[in-house]
Design an enzyme around this catalytic site. Structure first.
Site, PDB file in Angstrom:
ATOM      1  N   CYS A 137     -34.980  20.286  14.325  1.00 12.77           N
ATOM      2  CA  CYS A 137     -34.868  21.525  13.554  1.00 12.77           C
ATOM      3  C   CYS A 137     -34.262  22.613  14.446  1.00 12.77           C
ATOM      4  O   CYS A 137     -34.809  22.917  15.513  1.00 12.77           O
ATOM      5  CB  CYS A 137     -36.232  21.965  13.041  1.00 12.77           C
ATOM      6  SG  CYS A 137     -36.178  23.515  12.107  1.00 12.77           S
ATOM      7  N   ASN A 201     -29.681  16.088  11.264  1.00 13.56           N
ATOM      8  CA  ASN A 201     -30.303  17.332  10.833  1.00 13.56           C
ATOM      9  C   ASN A 201     -29.207  18.387  10.724  1.00 13.56           C
ATOM     10  O   ASN A 201     -28.024  18.091  10.868  1.00 13.56           O
ATOM     11  CB  ASN A 201     -31.395  17.753  11.825  1.00 13.56           C
ATOM     12  CG  ASN A 201     -32.491  18.576  11.160  1.00 13.56           C
ATOM     13  OD1 ASN A 201     -32.235  19.389  10.279  1.00 13.56           O
ATOM     14  ND2 ASN A 201     -33.729  18.370  11.578  1.00 13.56           N
ATOM     15  N   THR A 202     -29.578  19.630  10.497  1.00 12.08           N
ATOM     16  CA  THR A 202     -28.588  20.672  10.241  1.00 12.08           C
ATOM     17  C   THR A 202     -27.862  21.113  11.512  1.00 12.08           C
ATOM     18  O   THR A 202     -28.348  20.945  12.620  1.00 12.08           O
ATOM     19  CB  THR A 202     -29.247  21.887   9.574  1.00 12.08           C
ATOM     20  OG1 THR A 202     -30.358  22.306  10.381  1.00 12.08           O
ATOM     21  CG2 THR A 202     -29.743  21.538   8.190  1.00 12.08           C
ATOM     22  N   CYS A 344       3.705  17.195 -12.671  1.00 10.09           N
ATOM     23  CA  CYS A 344       3.927  18.426 -11.905  1.00 10.09           C
ATOM     24  C   CYS A 344       3.901  19.647 -12.823  1.00 10.09           C
ATOM     25  O   CYS A 344       4.501  19.650 -13.900  1.00 10.09           O
ATOM     26  CB  CYS A 344       5.268  18.350 -11.183  1.00 10.09           C
ATOM     27  SG  CYS A 344       5.685  19.826 -10.234  1.00 10.09           S
ATOM     28  N   CYS A 350       3.114  22.792  -2.905  1.00  9.56           N
ATOM     29  CA  CYS A 350       3.576  21.791  -1.944  1.00  9.56           C
ATOM     30  C   CYS A 350       4.723  22.347  -1.109  1.00  9.56           C
ATOM     31  O   CYS A 350       4.782  22.138   0.115  1.00  9.56           O
ATOM     32  CB  CYS A 350       3.983  20.509  -2.657  1.00  9.56           C
ATOM     33  SG  CYS A 350       5.295  20.725  -3.886  1.00  9.56           S
ATOM     34  N   CYS A 354       4.381  23.014   2.912  1.00  9.31           N
ATOM     35  CA  CYS A 354       5.263  22.244   3.779  1.00  9.31           C
ATOM     36  C   CYS A 354       6.143  23.173   4.610  1.00  9.31           C
ATOM     37  O   CYS A 354       6.371  22.936   5.802  1.00  9.31           O
ATOM     38  CB  CYS A 354       6.123  21.294   2.947  1.00  9.31           C
ATOM     39  SG  CYS A 354       7.199  20.230   3.940  1.00  9.31           S
TER      40      CYS A 354
END
Length: 411
Positions: A137, A201-202, A344, A350, A354
């Site tokens: 923890c 755990n976190t 599309c 895109c 790119c």
């Protein structure tokens, strides 16, 4: 209706299905755990108990969002169970009496060897089927507890031995991800007598800053603190640690209970394929309720049937053979994107991604509002496909690099 039996034996204990509450606010009392069992969860890891009584802050949660989605990451500042030890032990007894066929795992946390040993004895007497040692923890106010312990192989081994002195139950060591090498600590737990690992755990985090007050979130009387981060965003971290442990020569057959961002049957299948045998959930329940187990169980059952598996155990760890060191990956070819212009919508994402974040290979027609890939510039990174909001960009032609011998390629 389930098409396949989802039962699995883990550390000698048979689970009706692999889905469990993880040790957290979702399993904090009898009523909550009973509802989870009634909804279909195969096991419960009761919220961590100990002699330490948590004094909690308010508020204690924060979350991270992405555009218009629900939260993708969740921060909590809770410690272990705030109820007295006797009240928690009574809840364990009652749960086992009322749900004898369900798996009950007691999560414990002590501050010294004597406490770990005594807690192990008490939860076994209360009827628990297994013990999970919470070494991880990240927001305990006592430095003798939590992730400070989980970063020390010596302490983990010592406390595992103490638990084994106090109980004959199968025992899991819950790992902290706030460490570089989890295998070292897992090996220490194994030397100490642990029967398996629970991971992860976190993750220690600061999720947000209030820009007006210049304070981290959540704000507790003008201050905040570093604490645990969970939810979908930590799934890749959890999968990485599980894969590394399951491929370590000395941990290859060491049982693992997977934790970290599980909220769908697909998530569950991924953890299983990398080597987890049971699965623990908190953040998905906090967001959607105990009912998510119904879809997870149904989806996983159909996946088993579709893939031709006769049992859940058959799929555990199957993906690990296909994860190799980066230097062993095939670098002899390029995969160009294939654009389905019928799907599309002409958004241009895109092209923008790119041009600004890739290799300027995606060209754009203002007249038709459609993209086109220039294969002279394209390096096959497929960033375009990841940013497309409608999924119209797919894997396309495979081209081998100059001087490379052609061979079959699996995409």
């Amino acid at each position: 209706m389930l098409t396949k039996d989802l039962s699995i034996t883990f550390c000698g204990v048979k689970f009706p299905n692999p889905f469990c509450l993880s040790s957290s606010p979702v399993g904090n009392c009898y009523e909550m755990c009973a509802k989870a069992y009634d909804t279909g969860w195969g096991g419960v890891v009761f919220k961590t108990i100990g002699f330490f009584i948590a004094n909690e802050v308010s508020p204690r949660f924060d979350h991270l969002v992405k555009e218009d989605t629900g939260f993708i990451g969740f921060k909590n500042m809770e410690q272990i169970a705030e109820h007295p030890l006797e009240e928690n032990l009574a809840a364990l007894r009652r749960l086992k009496e009322d749900y004898p066929d369900k798996v009950l795992i007691a999560s414990i946390m002590g501050e010294n060897e004597q406490q770990w040993e005594e807690l192990a004895r008490l939860v076994q007497e209360a009827g628990a089927d297994m013990i999970e040692c919470n070494f991880s923890c990240p927001q305990m106010t006592s430095h003798a507890m939590g992730s400070d312990v989980g970063q020390s192989p010596e302490l983990v081994e010592k406390y595992c031995r103490a638990v084994k002195r106090g109980s004959t139950l199968p025992m899991l060591a819950k790992m902290t991800p706030n460490i570089g090498d989890m295998c070292e600590v897992a090996l220490a737990a194994k030397r100490g007598g642990a029967d398996g690992i629970a991971a992860i755990n976190t993750v220690k985090s600061i999720t947000n800053i209030d820009l007006n007050q210049k304070i981290g979130m959540p704000i507790v009387n003008g201050k905040s603190s570093i604490s645990g981060y969970s939810g979908k965003a930590v799934k890749p971290i959890a999968l990485r640690f599980i894969q590394q442990m399951r491929t370590h020569p000395e941990l290859r057959d060491f049982p693992i209970s997977g934790i970290g961002g599980i909220e769908t049957w697909e998530d569950a299948a991924e953890f299983l394929l990398l080597g987890a045998a049971t699965l623990q959930v908190t953040t998905g329940i906090m967001q959607y309720g105990y009912r998510i187990v119904e879809d997870m169980a149904s989806g996983l059952s159909h996946y088993l049937a579709d893939q031709g598996f006769d049992s859940l155990q058959e799929m555990v760890g199957l993906a690990n053979n296909n994860i190799v060191p980066a230097e062993d990956l095939d670098r002899s070819y390029i995969v160009y994107p294939r654009i389905n212009l019928d799907k599309c919508v002409g958004c241009g994402r895109c092209y923008i991604s790119c041009y600004d974040g890739g290799h300027q290979a995606m060209e754009w027609s203002e007249k038709t509002r459609t993209p086109h890939c220039n294969t002279e510039k394209c390096v096959g990174c497929l960033l375009c496909g990841h940013v497309c909001p409608v999924g119209c960009i797919e894997l396309g032609e495979v081209k081998f690099k100059k001087g490379e011998k052609e061979h079959p390629v699996t995409l």
